[in-house]
Scaffold this motif. Structure first.
Motif, short mmCIF file in Angstrom:
data_model
loop_
_atom_site.label_atom_id
_atom_site.label_comp_id
_atom_site.label_asym_id
_atom_site.label_seq_id
_atom_site.Cartn_x
_atom_site.Cartn_y
_atom_site.Cartn_z
N HIS A 1 0.84 -1.20 0.00
CA HIS A 1 0.00 0.00 0.00
C HIS A 1 0.88 1.25 0.00
N THR A 2 0.81 2.04 -1.07
CA THR A 2 1.53 3.32 -1.09
C THR A 2 0.89 4.30 -0.11
N PHE A 3 -0.44 4.26 -0.01
CA PHE A 3 -1.17 5.15 0.89
C PHE A 3 -1.95 4.32 1.90
N SER A 4 -2.33 4.96 3.01
CA SER A 4 -3.04 4.26 4.08
C SER A 4 -4.23 3.48 3.52
N PHE A 5 -4.32 2.22 3.97
CA PHE A 5 -5.37 1.34 3.46
C PHE A 5 -5.52 0.17 4.42
N ALA A 6 -6.77 -0.20 4.72
CA ALA A 6 -7.06 -1.33 5.60
C ALA A 6 -6.29 -1.18 6.92
N ASN A 7 -5.46 -2.16 7.26
CA ASN A 7 -4.75 -2.12 8.54
C ASN A 7 -3.49 -1.25 8.52
N TYR A 8 -3.11 -0.76 7.34
CA TYR A 8 -1.95 0.13 7.24
C TYR A 8 -2.43 1.58 7.36
N TYR A 9 -1.88 2.28 8.36
CA TYR A 9 -2.26 3.69 8.53
C TYR A 9 -1.02 4.52 8.83
N ASP A 10 -0.83 5.55 8.03
CA ASP A 10 0.23 6.53 8.25
C ASP A 10 -0.39 7.90 8.01
N PRO A 11 -0.48 8.75 9.03
CA PRO A 11 -1.14 10.04 8.85
C PRO A 11 -0.47 10.93 7.81
N GLU A 12 0.79 10.63 7.48
CA GLU A 12 1.50 11.39 6.45
C GLU A 12 1.30 10.80 5.06
N ARG A 13 0.60 9.66 5.00
CA ARG A 13 0.44 8.96 3.72
C ARG A 13 -1.04 8.60 3.51
N ILE A 14 -1.90 9.60 3.56
CA ILE A 14 -3.32 9.35 3.35
C ILE A 14 -3.66 9.39 1.86
N HIS A 15 -3.13 10.37 1.16
CA HIS A 15 -3.42 10.51 -0.27
C HIS A 15 -2.43 11.49 -0.87
N PHE A 16 -2.40 11.54 -2.19
CA PHE A 16 -1.66 12.57 -2.93
C PHE A 16 -2.70 13.28 -3.78
N GLY A 17 -3.11 14.47 -3.34
CA GLY A 17 -4.20 15.15 -4.04
C GLY A 17 -5.40 14.22 -4.11
N ALA A 18 -5.98 14.09 -5.29
CA ALA A 18 -7.16 13.24 -5.48
C ALA A 18 -6.82 11.76 -5.57
N LEU A 19 -5.53 11.41 -5.58
CA LEU A 19 -5.12 10.01 -5.62
C LEU A 19 -5.20 9.43 -4.21
N ARG A 20 -6.14 8.54 -3.98
CA ARG A 20 -6.40 8.04 -2.63
C ARG A 20 -5.75 6.68 -2.35
N VAL A 21 -5.75 5.78 -3.32
CA VAL A 21 -5.23 4.42 -3.11
C VAL A 21 -4.35 4.03 -4.28
N LEU A 22 -3.20 3.43 -3.95
CA LEU A 22 -2.34 2.81 -4.95
C LEU A 22 -1.86 1.51 -4.33
N ASN A 23 -2.58 0.42 -4.65
CA ASN A 23 -2.26 -0.89 -4.10
C ASN A 23 -1.63 -1.77 -5.18
N ASP A 24 -0.56 -2.44 -4.80
CA ASP A 24 0.20 -3.33 -5.67
C ASP A 24 -0.10 -4.75 -5.17
N ASP A 25 -1.04 -5.44 -5.84
CA ASP A 25 -1.61 -6.68 -5.33
C ASP A 25 -1.14 -7.91 -6.09
N LYS A 26 -0.98 -9.00 -5.35
CA LYS A 26 -0.71 -10.32 -5.94
C LYS A 26 -1.68 -11.30 -5.32
N VAL A 27 -2.53 -11.92 -6.16
CA VAL A 27 -3.61 -12.79 -5.70
C VAL A 27 -3.34 -14.22 -6.15
N ALA A 28 -3.43 -15.15 -5.23
CA ALA A 28 -3.15 -16.56 -5.53
C ALA A 28 -4.16 -17.12 -6.53
#
Length: 237
Positions: free
Chosen positions: A23-50
């Motif tokens: 998670h580039t930005f805060s998401f689910a159980n990951y929270y960083d008050p300095e990493r909530i979003h970049f402007g209107a970009l809210r989530v950038l998740n890099d996922d690998k699904v089995a």
């Protein structure tokens, strides 16, 4: 020009067994008050699904959701009536608006699927939900930045309900490129999928992120063959 650098190692990481996600930005159980979003970009998740696993049907509203498969095949179904397979080389966008439910499952039984899931805040709330999907022409990515997301239904790219433009390119070592910001007040978040490049003077490696704003252009110098995603979004919305 203002910049903020997010090394790949600084992202939040989650291992659910069937799902590995960065998670580039805060998401689910990951929270960083300095990493909530970049402007209107809210989530950038890099996922690998089995193989054979995925995200069951779940709701969204008032968010622009962009999926970019990097390897394997992703099966998408939604309450708008869309059932489709999204493959490497495809880009999908869904405007959740007043509300939509969807599922995203690995369509393969013998390999993982890897994809980027990106959320952008919309320009307006409670729009009518919509869906778009394209297959990229791989030749147009070679040594250039190809537009893959825009607010214009005429394209090129999938359509979002925000003044946002995404570009993707496979850039050769030793080349130099320039990106011109399309709308005053927008910023650009660069995400390096592979290789090595200097973006706006910042050296970046695989999966590093860089936010750039208060400028109308940025320069990209490619140090090793690289695949680069640029996400231009409003900084205030």
């Amino acid at each position: 020009m203002q910049t903020i650098f997010h090394p790949a190692s600084s992202r939040g990481f989650a291992d659910h067994g069937w799902l590995q996600s960065a998670h580039t930005f805060s998401f689910a159980n990951y929270y960083d008050p300095e990493r909530i979003h970049f402007g209107a970009l809210r989530v950038l998740n890099d996922d690998k699904v089995a193989a054979g696993r995925g995200f069951g049907k779940h709701p969204h509203d008032n968010m622009e959701i962009i999926s970019i498969p990097l390897a394997g095949d992703l099966r998408h179904e939604d309450s708008l009536g869309n059932t489709t397979i999204i493959r490497q080389g495809d880009v999908q966008a869904m405007s959740a608006g007043t509300g939509v439910a969807h599922s995203e499952m690995n369509a393969n039984t013998d390999q993982a699927v890897e994809f980027l899931q990106i959320w952008v805040f919309p320009r307006e709330r409670d729009v009518t939900p919509s869906y778009s999907q394209i297959t990229l022409d791989a030749t147009r990515l070679e040594n250039r930045l190809e537009q893959i997301v825009s607010p214009d239904a005429a394209g090129p790219g999938v359509t979002v309900q925000q003044d946002a433009w995404f570009h993707l390119g496979k850039l050769a070592a030793g080349t130099e490129h320039s990106y011109q910001v399309k709308k005053p007040g927008n910023g650009v978040y660069a995400f390096l999928l592979s290789g090595e490049a200097s973006v706006a003077g910042q050296t970046m490696g695989k999966r590093d992120g860089l936010g750039v704003w208060e400028t109308d252009q940025m320069t990209i110098e490619v140090n090793a063959d690289a695949e680069l995603l640029l996400m231009e979004v409003p900084m205030s919305f």
